[in-house]
Design a protein around this motif. Structure first.
Motif: not given
Length: 68
Positions: A26-45
């Protein structure tokens, strides 16, 4: 520092560097998951702000393409 992230392939490669592969069929679902993962990586520095912003912009651009 300018980011080299310009395509979805670049976003996937960035996530893969940290062991994250997202594909649900599900490409839209994949995009949501990618955004969440990127936010976590950024939050953790783990990724820089420039990488985070560039990747999010690519994802949002792809989301707009899918909406049209």
């Amino acid at each position: 520092m300018e980011s080299s992230i310009r395509t979805m392939t670049d976003v996937r490669a960035l996530l893969k560097r940290f062991g994250t592969i997202i594909y649900t069929g599900d490409e839209l679902g994949d995009l949501d998951l990618m955004e969440e993962e990127l936010a976590e990586l950024h939050r953790w520095g783990i990724i820089e702000t420039a990488e985070y912003i560039a990747a999010c912009m690519v994802i949002r651009r792809r989301r707009m393409e899918l909406d049209n």
